[in-house]
Design an enzyme around this catalytic site. Structure first.
Site, short mmCIF file in Angstrom:
data_model
loop_
_atom_site.label_atom_id
_atom_site.label_comp_id
_atom_site.label_asym_id
_atom_site.label_seq_id
_atom_site.Cartn_x
_atom_site.Cartn_y
_atom_site.Cartn_z
N GLN A 17 0.83 -1.09 -0.03
CA GLN A 17 0.04 0.06 0.32
C GLN A 17 0.80 1.33 0.09
OE1 GLN A 17 -3.76 1.48 2.80
NE2 GLN A 17 -1.59 1.78 3.79
N SER A 135 6.34 1.58 13.75
CA SER A 135 4.90 1.62 13.74
C SER A 135 4.38 1.96 15.11
CB SER A 135 4.55 0.19 13.66
OG SER A 135 3.32 -0.15 14.05
N GLU A 137 2.46 0.38 16.77
CA GLU A 137 2.37 -0.91 17.53
C GLU A 137 3.38 -0.88 18.44
OE1 GLU A 137 0.49 -4.13 17.24
OE2 GLU A 137 -1.12 -2.68 16.69
N TYR A 159 5.33 -8.84 15.83
CA TYR A 159 5.54 -7.89 14.74
C TYR A 159 6.03 -6.71 15.48
CZ TYR A 159 3.95 -3.97 11.91
OH TYR A 159 4.05 -2.70 11.02
N HIS A 189 -2.59 3.75 8.80
CA HIS A 189 -3.09 4.58 7.55
C HIS A 189 -3.91 3.58 6.49
CE1 HIS A 189 1.44 4.12 7.91
NE2 HIS A 189 1.11 3.93 6.33
P1 NAP Z 1 1.76 -3.85 3.02
O1 NAP Z 1 0.99 -3.39 2.15
O2 NAP Z 1 1.75 -4.99 3.85
O3 NAP Z 1 3.11 -4.02 2.15
C1 NAP Z 1 4.40 -4.84 2.50
C2 NAP Z 1 5.56 -4.76 1.50
O4 NAP Z 1 6.40 -5.41 2.07
C3 NAP Z 1 4.89 -5.40 0.13
O5 NAP Z 1 5.44 -4.91 -0.85
C4 NAP Z 1 5.54 -6.94 0.69
O6 NAP Z 1 5.89 -7.18 -0.70
C5 NAP Z 1 6.74 -6.61 0.85
N1 NAP Z 1 7.56 -7.70 1.70
C6 NAP Z 1 7.05 -8.53 2.69
N2 NAP Z 1 7.90 -9.30 3.05
C7 NAP Z 1 9.13 -9.26 2.29
C8 NAP Z 1 10.36 -9.62 1.98
N3 NAP Z 1 10.65 -10.75 2.66
N4 NAP Z 1 11.24 -9.07 1.20
C9 NAP Z 1 10.95 -8.01 0.77
N5 NAP Z 1 9.65 -7.29 0.74
C10 NAP Z 1 8.94 -7.83 1.47
O7 NAP Z 1 2.31 -2.72 3.95
P2 NAP Z 1 1.99 -1.07 4.38
O8 NAP Z 1 0.71 -0.86 4.88
O9 NAP Z 1 2.26 -0.47 2.86
O10 NAP Z 1 3.03 -0.77 5.14
C11 NAP Z 1 4.57 -0.45 4.93
C12 NAP Z 1 5.41 -0.35 6.01
O11 NAP Z 1 4.92 0.67 6.98
C13 NAP Z 1 5.59 -1.85 6.60
O12 NAP Z 1 6.91 -1.92 7.26
C14 NAP Z 1 4.52 -1.69 7.98
O13 NAP Z 1 4.92 -2.43 8.79
C15 NAP Z 1 4.67 -0.13 8.23
N6 NAP Z 1 3.58 0.40 8.91
C16 NAP Z 1 2.38 0.59 8.33
C17 NAP Z 1 1.40 1.07 8.83
C18 NAP Z 1 0.05 0.89 8.14
O14 NAP Z 1 -1.04 1.39 8.96
N7 NAP Z 1 -0.30 0.82 6.85
C19 NAP Z 1 1.60 1.51 10.00
C20 NAP Z 1 2.84 1.76 10.70
C21 NAP Z 1 3.75 1.02 9.98
P3 NAP Z 1 4.76 -8.62 -1.37
O15 NAP Z 1 3.98 -7.60 -2.16
O16 NAP Z 1 5.83 -9.29 -2.27
O17 NAP Z 1 4.13 -9.26 -0.38
O1 G4F Z 2 -6.43 -3.54 10.83
P1 G4F Z 2 -5.55 -4.45 11.77
O2 G4F Z 2 -5.25 -5.75 11.18
O3 G4F Z 2 -4.44 -3.52 12.11
P2 G4F Z 2 -3.46 -3.26 13.43
O4 G4F Z 2 -3.49 -4.59 13.87
O5 G4F Z 2 -3.67 -2.03 14.14
O6 G4F Z 2 -2.11 -3.11 12.62
C1 G4F Z 2 -1.91 -2.12 11.51
O7 G4F Z 2 -1.40 -1.04 11.88
C2 G4F Z 2 -0.16 -1.26 12.81
C3 G4F Z 2 0.33 0.36 13.13
O8 G4F Z 2 -0.71 0.44 14.37
C4 G4F Z 2 0.72 -1.42 11.62
F1 G4F Z 2 2.05 -1.20 12.32
C5 G4F Z 2 0.77 -2.75 11.01
O9 G4F Z 2 1.46 -3.15 10.03
C6 G4F Z 2 -0.79 -2.55 10.41
O10 G4F Z 2 -0.71 -1.85 9.24
O11 G4F Z 2 -6.52 -4.35 13.04
C7 G4F Z 2 -6.93 -3.13 13.63
C8 G4F Z 2 -7.75 -3.48 14.80
C9 G4F Z 2 -7.19 -4.68 15.86
O12 G4F Z 2 -7.47 -4.11 17.03
C10 G4F Z 2 -8.12 -5.95 15.66
O13 G4F Z 2 -8.01 -6.98 16.64
O14 G4F Z 2 -8.87 -4.49 14.29
C11 G4F Z 2 -9.45 -5.35 15.15
N1 G4F Z 2 -10.04 -6.35 14.25
C12 G4F Z 2 -11.12 -6.87 14.43
N2 G4F Z 2 -11.63 -7.82 13.61
C13 G4F Z 2 -9.37 -7.18 13.21
C14 G4F Z 2 -10.66 -7.98 12.80
N3 G4F Z 2 -8.41 -6.92 12.31
C15 G4F Z 2 -8.18 -7.57 11.32
N4 G4F Z 2 -7.24 -7.58 10.65
N5 G4F Z 2 -9.19 -8.60 11.14
C16 G4F Z 2 -10.37 -8.74 11.63
O15 G4F Z 2 -11.26 -9.41 11.45
#
Ligand code: NAP
Ligand code: G4F
Length: 348
Positions: A17, A135, A137, A159, A189
């Site tokens: 994303q 994160s 988290e 994680y 996000h």
């Molecule tokens: P995402 O949609 O799950 O994307 C993860 C990316 O990492 C994908 O391109 C995936 O590739 C790649 N990847 C996974 N395992 C890998 C490996 N072994 N080697 C190389 N690439 C690998 O995550 P996102 O939401 O864009 O988040 C981006 C980053 O921000 C992540 O590090 C996440 O932990 C962090 N983060 C996200 C949020 C959020 O709310 N979105 C918040 C805080 C931090 P494939 O497409 O091949 O699977």
């Molecule tokens: O959407 P979630 O899986 O996101 P979570 O666990 O907050 O993590 C995401 O945000 C983090 C930043 O704070 C990133 F670092 C991480 O990589 C990821 O992008 O869950 C959000 C909430 C949780 O409390 C979960 O228990 O939603 C609750 N939930 C309830 N039912 C669920 C579900 N989550 C998921 N994935 N699936 C469910 O069915």
């Protein structure tokens, strides 16, 4: 007049994303963008397909390279070849529930994978600026709300533990090797490009499919946790801004507002004139061994240092996701009517 050299960026996680929005953003700023992708049995690059250019065309500004965070020699070779000005490390196994199921793989990729990349960066003659996708988290069972840069970490998933390790490795390389390395402590996000097993997208996909008669129920876990949900497009700009500062630092990026999963359901189904209570079923299969009740961030440092504030509100975010998924569901319905198979989300 001297022509200014085009900046070169290397992104891990470009197919995810955030990677897709960041690649778009950097290309709009005239960067040359290099992205790490993994080999899949299917393409796996749908989110960046619209940015793809044929490598045989002149002036190609987006290049994709095969590799993996678990292969350090490949990272080193790629960085030597590309010689980037900026490295954005977004790649990770990013699903919290999956990290409980695959803890070793998650820590290997998100923790040690970061260290492998930092080592590859350190080995370059001209060190690029470095962004680490940290994160919220990491705050886990935090002692205060809202959480800010000074709040202690109390990670409560494999994680989050891996992300704490990666956070401190980034700080360590900054302090030990004078690397311009910054941590973005990003709160949740979302966007229409969010992975379909994260709760917001799971809800927007299901609500719109239910509206069109493609699905009957939505099975979710805990509906009470509160998250600080912003729009991914706003957050990638903050990543770039961090690397444009004279000094590296760590920054919370958040909206400052939190809502529970139940509220997200209420709004999402409500936009479709549906009552979520008629369709959402709580299924303990989606519970986590440990849950974070409230995440809410204070992004004052980023606002004061470089003027970052979120543009998209919670309601606008949910509306954007519902509108996009409604279009997707309509296309899915047409395909079904034409005899093609449908997709089912049974993920966590
Ligand atoms: P995402 O949609 O799950 O994307 C993860 C990316 O990492 C994908 O391109 C995936 O590739 C790649 N990847 C996974 N395992 C890998 C490996 N072994 N080697 C190389 N690439 C690998 O995550 P996102 O939401 O864009 O988040 C981006 C980053 O921000 C992540 O590090 C996440 O932990 C962090 N983060 C996200 C949020 C959020 O709310 N979105 C918040 C805080 C931090 P494939 O497409 O091949 O699977
Ligand atoms: O959407 P979630 O899986 O996101 P979570 O666990 O907050 O993590 C995401 O945000 C983090 C930043 O704070 C990133 F670092 C991480 O990589 C990821 O992008 O869950 C959000 C909430 C949780 O409390 C979960 O228990 O939603 C609750 N939930 C309830 N039912 C669920 C579900 N989550 C998921 N994935 N699936 C469910 O069915």
């Amino acid at each position: 007049m001297l022509e200014q050299k085009r900046k070169r960026a290397f992104l891990t996680g470009i197919s995810g994303q955030d990677g897709s929005y960041l690649a778009e953003f950097l290309l709009s700023k005239d960067y040359e963008v290099h992205g790490l992708i993994r080999k899949h049995s299917i393409f796996g690059t749908e989110r960046i397909a619209h940015l793809y250019q044929d490598p045989h065309e002149p002036d190609v500004r987006l290049s994709l390279h095969y590799g993996d965070l678990n292969d350090g020699s490949n990272l080193t070779a790629l960085l030597k070849e590309i010689q980037p000005d900026e490295v954005y490390h977004l790649g990770a196994q990013s699903h919290v529930k999956v990290s409980f199921l695959n803890p070793i793989y998650t820590v290997e990729t998100d923790g040690l994978g970061t260290l492998r990349l930092l080592e590859a960066v350190r080995g370059l003659g001209n060190q690029p600026r470095y962004y680490q996708a940290s994160s919220s988290e990491m705050y886990g069972l935090a002692a205060e709300v809202p959480q800010r840069e000074s709040t202690s970490f109390h990670p409560c998933s494999p994680y989050a533990c891996a992300k704490v390790f990666a956070f401190w490795q980034t700080v360590n390389y900054r302090e030990a090797y004078a690397l311009h390395a910054s941590n973005g402590i990003m709160f949740n996000h979302e966007s229409p490009r969010r992975g379909e097993t994260f709760v917001t997208r799971k809800i927007s996909r299901a609500a719109t499919r239910i509206k069109l008669g493609l699905q009957e129920r939505l099975y979710l876990g805990n509906l009470e946790p509160q998250r600080d949900w912003g729009f991914a497009g706003d957050y990638v700009e903050a990543m770039w801004l961090m690397l444009q500062q004279d000094e590296p630092d760590d920054y919370v990026i958040a909206t400052g507002e939190s809502h529970c999963v139940r509220e997200f359901c209420e709004l999402a189904f409500g936009l479709l004139d549906l009552d979520y209570k008629d369709f959402v079923v709580v299924d303990p299969r989606y519970f986590r061994p440990l849950e974070i009740d409230v995440l809410q961030g204070d992004a004052s440092r980023a606002r004061i240092k470089f003027g970052w504030t979120p543009k998209v509100s919670f309601k606008e975010l949910v509306t954007m996701m519902i509108e996009s998924d409604l279009e997707l569901a309509k296309r899915e319905k047409l395909l079904l009517e034409a005899g093609y198979a449908s997709t089912v989300n049974s993920g966590y």
